[in-house]
Write a protein that holds these residues in place. Structure first.
Motif: not given
Length: 920
Positions: A4, A186, A189
């Motif tokens: 990520f 990120d 995520r």
């Protein structure tokens, strides 16, 4: 494994691998704190080079003292290629790898490894991957450094990872790239991928605690213990818990330091503010000298800019603290408490609490004092945590209950209703309801009013009025009890609470003594005895304005203020309250103030401001879990949607309102939902459906029955009743508003009463009532309702064939509706206005009207439309729906070869009817 973020790092690796594919070699050291994702980047590189020969090794602490141990691991898969090396190099390498007794020459060994790798690269590119290079043995490190600086001419990529910037040491001269924290987006995520069902609270907490460290983002959401557990002892939350892999990685670095340096690191980890001077004083008794400071600073784990101490990464601090024994942490906190200045009450309290082994009243009292200081500076969440810890250290259940009750109050003030409710329940379990009610200031009733059932809230509030020690607090609880009864639509409970408020003894409080007559006068508007006069409540009388400096609990519900027509000063009061609440960060109360502000802005035509206030209030209310306040905000948004003709939004908001209000018996909110549905249906040309919703507000026992909202909705109920021909229903609404207008003198009620009277009258009497409605002084402050009056009057004038007068009223109404964004009524006003502009020429006989095949019903509809009646008016006369009228007209126009109502007016439908009858 999916990476990520890491766009810059992956781009750098892709460039190196592409160069190797073209025959150019290179080397790179990826460095950063443990867990930052260096190993994942090595895996990415290996996966991105499927055609390359990959040689791997990994440094370990256990083998860091064994010469060439890492080199042995690296070259083991290609040992058979030693025979291809020149004899001196092969002999030296065999000796290094323990395969012979040959003497090891560092230069020959490095040259041998370079020759071996170069030979492999003649067949295909070579990728050398060395993970945890900080732990590989010194001999291998120097060998690989030699190789990394000399591979430029061969298709070889050497990738190494380490914890430190390789500016010096064996990797000196090798290009380096620091791997930094993940961006928050990120990181979120990644957490979602690790724990797909994670709620927003867990994700937010993890992202905040991990500081962008991917390994921490993997470990923190799945830790067994709670984040408020043993490690989270300091006021700011203390060191976050660290998973086993991160703890091992960081602690391994710490274990290499001498004892005094390790002690210094623990003191720095336990000191929450990064105060270098406090750590220095605390360390003086622990043998921490200048050499310990030098060693710690050289380690790179800690920086010391100025008077502050900063760990290179928050997780280093957490791992140091978490990796120490409990007794060591206790000693560190005691040393820090002793080193603090005398005025650092809160910090000393927390350090002593962290060092406590069991109940300790002295420390608990110190924490309680620290919590009071936190509340003074509006640091509510820290105060809650401090009081909860004080309760844990309290030696008696009564003391613990008292502190938990205070924590509940602080949590409520800070906008955390769920925590407040839980803390209050815990307190009541330990100390009983009455003592806790006294300590919390009757919080259980306030919470129930904001989030639960108003009738139960009323019961709690009235009971707790007699328990709380401060008269002012008793008055506040009593006024909220009145509001709860009003919300429930229970006049009997209102009277009970009013009696309690009037009976409160001010106890000599001069401010309260001055305020009580104001409150008694104001709250008298709740009972219907007629003892209060409107002039005494008007802004000039100062009743509402003088509440500006009072607690927000004393403010009356806005709809009731509007009903009495005395809202003039209340908007300023709410603005003052909102500004104060915003400064104090009291989110729950701020959301409530915004919800009330939206109601006033809506009524006075500031629809943009109303929408902004309601949207912000809704966001805040949902954030703190204030269901009722969120529902009040939805009510304002639903009212806007109804006036704007947004049926989908009306349905959405009213459905959400009723899901909350009906099960809890909040009739005020249920009534608002039915009112907005009814108005939306009325403006959409569905008067029968509108009447069904609106009459619920006046039906005794109905879930939406509420006197105040029935008053407001009377203007819509009467109009719908007139359209469907229910004169008795319309008359009842007129009487309701006229009686209220006579009692209160409210501007809106007087205007509405005249307007409704005009609807049920005919001839000159109707016009007299319309003119009286428009002449009510001050009604211009309610532009939407004033424009509705002009619209109805304009329609009446058009039907009376007074087209010029009608155009004046309709144009003015259309302009207001256009400014507000009230689309349904704007369209209606413009349509009516267009009908006033047709020429007054005589109708042209058209004997073809019957011959083209109009049905009898189509002829009736067309004739009424030609006379200027609207679809709703035609529907009311023919007892069909406005939609059916539209359907008939859609058939009439093509049959007659026309496109508008204006052309209908030129057709002699009387002759057409005669022809149709003759044909029959």
């Amino acid at each position: 494994m999916e990476l990520f973020g890491r766009r810059a790092e992956k781009a750098a690796l892709d460039t190196l691998l592409a160069g190797a594919a073209d025959g150019a070699g290179s080397a790179l050291v990826l460095w950063g704190v443990p867990g930052i994702g260096k190993t994942a980047l090595l895996e990415y590189a290996a996966g991105a080079a499927p055609a390359a020969t990959v040689l791997r090794c990994r440094g370990t602490r256990m083998e860091s003292g064994l010469a060439f141990a890492a080199l042995h691991e690296l070259l083991w898969p290609v040992m058979d290629r030693l025979e291809t090396l020149p004899a001196p190099q092969a002999a030296a390498l065999r000796g290094a790898l323990g395969m012979s007794r040959d003497t090891t020459n560092p230069f020959l060994i490095g040259a041998a490894v370079l020759s071996l790798v170069s030979g492999l690269a003649r067949e295909r590119p070579v990728l050398v991957v060395v993970d945890d290079a900080q732990w590989i043995d010194e001999a291998t490190a120097h060998c690989l450094g030699f190789v990394a600086r000399r591979v430029a001419a061969d298709p070889v990529v050497v990738l190494l990872t380490g914890h430190e910037d390789p500016a010096s040491g064996p990797w000196e001269g090798v290009p380096a790239l620091e791997v930094v924290r993940l961006a928050d987006a990120d990181a979120r995520r990644l957490v979602d991928a690790v724990v797909p069902a994670a709620d927003e609270t867990l994700v937010d907490r993890t992202v905040r605690a991990a500081g962008g460290n991917p390994l921490a983002l993997h470990e923190l959401p799945t830790l067994d213990r709670e984040p408020d557990g043993e490690a989270a002892l300091l006021p700011s939350g203390g060191p976050v818990p660290v998973g086993p892999r991160l703890r091992r990685a960081f602690c391994a670095r710490v274990e290499g330091l001498k004892p005094s340096a390790r002690a210094l690191l623990l003191l720095a980890a336990a000191e929450d503010r990064g105060d270098r001077h406090v750590v220095h004083r605390a360390g003086s008794g622990w043998g921490v000298d200048a050499s310990a400071w030098d060693e710690v600073l050289r380690s790179g784990l800690v920086r010391a800019p100025g008077a502050r101490l900063e760990f290179r990464h928050p997780l280093i601090r957490a791992a140091v603290y978490d990796g120490a024994l409990f007794l060591e942490r206790q000693a560190a906190h005691r040393a820090l408490a002793a080193a603090l200045p005398t005025d650092a009450t809160a910090e000393r309290a927390w350090h002593l609490a962290a060092a406590a082994e069991g109940p300790d009243e002295e420390v608990a009292a110190l924490l309680e004092q620290a919590a009071e200081q936190c509340l003074e500076r509006s640091a509510g969440p820290i105060a809650v945590r401090t009081l909860r810890r004080a309760a844990e250290l309290s030696p008696t259940p009564a003391a613990a209950a008292r502190r938990l009750a205070a924590a509940a109050r602080a949590a409520w003030t800070a906008g955390d209703a769920a925590a407040a409710r839980q803390l209050l329940e815990d307190a009541e379990r330990l100390g009983g309801e009455v003592p806790v009610a006294r300590t919390s200031g009757g919080l259980r009733g306030i919470l129930e009013f904001a989030y639960g059932m108003p009738e139960r809230a009323h019961r709690y509030l009235v009971c707790d009025m007699a328990v709380v020690p401060e008269p002012r607090r008793a008055v506040e609880l009593g006024t909220v009890a009145v509001r709860a009864a009003w919300s429930a639509g229970r006049p009997d409970l209102q009277q009970e609470a009013l009696r309690q408020v009037r009976a409160v003894d001010t106890g000599g409080d001069p401010d309260l003594s001055e305020l009580m007559p104001v409150l008694r006068n104001w709250w008298s508007c709740y009972d219907r005895t007629g003892e209060v006069t409107p002039s005494s409540l008007a802004p000039a009388g100062g009743t509402v304005g003088r509440l500006a400096t009072a607690a927000c609990e004393l403010l009356p519900p806005v709809p009731l203020v509007q009903a009495w027509g005395i809202e003039g000063g209340l908007l300023d009061v709410l603005h003052v309250q909102a500004a104060q609440l915003r400064r104090r960060h009291e989110l729950a109360a701020l959301a409530a103030a915004l919800s009330q502000t939206a109601v006033l802005d809506l009524a006075t035509g500031r629809w943009g401001a109303a929408e902004t206030a309601a949207a912000e209030g809704l966001l805040l209310a949902e954030e703190v879990g204030a269901d009722h306040v969120a529902t009040q905000c939805r009510s304002s948004l639903g009212a806007l949607a109804a006036a704007r003709g947004d049926g989908r939004a009306v349905a959405e908001h009213t459905t959400r309102i009723l899901q909350v209000s009906v099960p809890r018996g909040v009739r005020a909110l249920s009534a608002s939902a039915y009112w907005h549905r009814g108005r939306a249906a009325l403006l959409d040309g569905r008067p029968q459906e509108a009447l069904g919703d609106l009459l619920c507000l006046t039906e005794p026992g109905d879930e939406a029955a509420h006197h105040t909202f029935a008053l407001f909705a009377a203007v819509d109920t009467a109009e719908a009743a007139v359209q469907v021909g229910k004169a008795d229903v319309a008359e009842a609404q007129v009487v309701l508003l006229e009686e209220w207008a006579q009692r209160t003198g409210a501007t809106w009620a007087r205007m509405a009463g005249h307007r409704l009277r005009a609807l049920v009258r005919s001839g000159s009497a109707a016009e007299t009532s319309f003119r009286a409605a428009l002449d009510v002084a001050g009604e211009g402050g309610h532009p939407f309702e004033y424009a509705r009056t002009r619209l109805l009057y304009g329609e009446w004038l058009r039907r009376a064939r007074r087209r010029a007068d009608a155009r004046i009223q309709l144009a003015a109404a259309a302009e207001v509706f256009d400014h507000l964004g009230a689309e349904p009524l704007r369209v209606r006003a413009l349509r009516e206005q267009a009908l006033t502009e047709r020429p007054a020429a005589a109708r042209v006989p058209d004997p073809a009207a019957a011959a083209v095949g109009l049905t009898a019903q189509e002829l009736r509809v067309a004739r009424l439309a030609a006379d200027g009646l609207t679809n709703r008016e035609i529907a009311a006369q023919l007892l069909i729906s406005p939609r059916t009228v539209g359907h008939h007209l859609a058939n009439v126009y093509p049959k007659l070869g026309i496109t508008s109502r204006a052309e209908l007016a030129r057709i002699d439908f009387a002759r057409g009817l005669r022809l149709s009858a003759a044909g029959d």
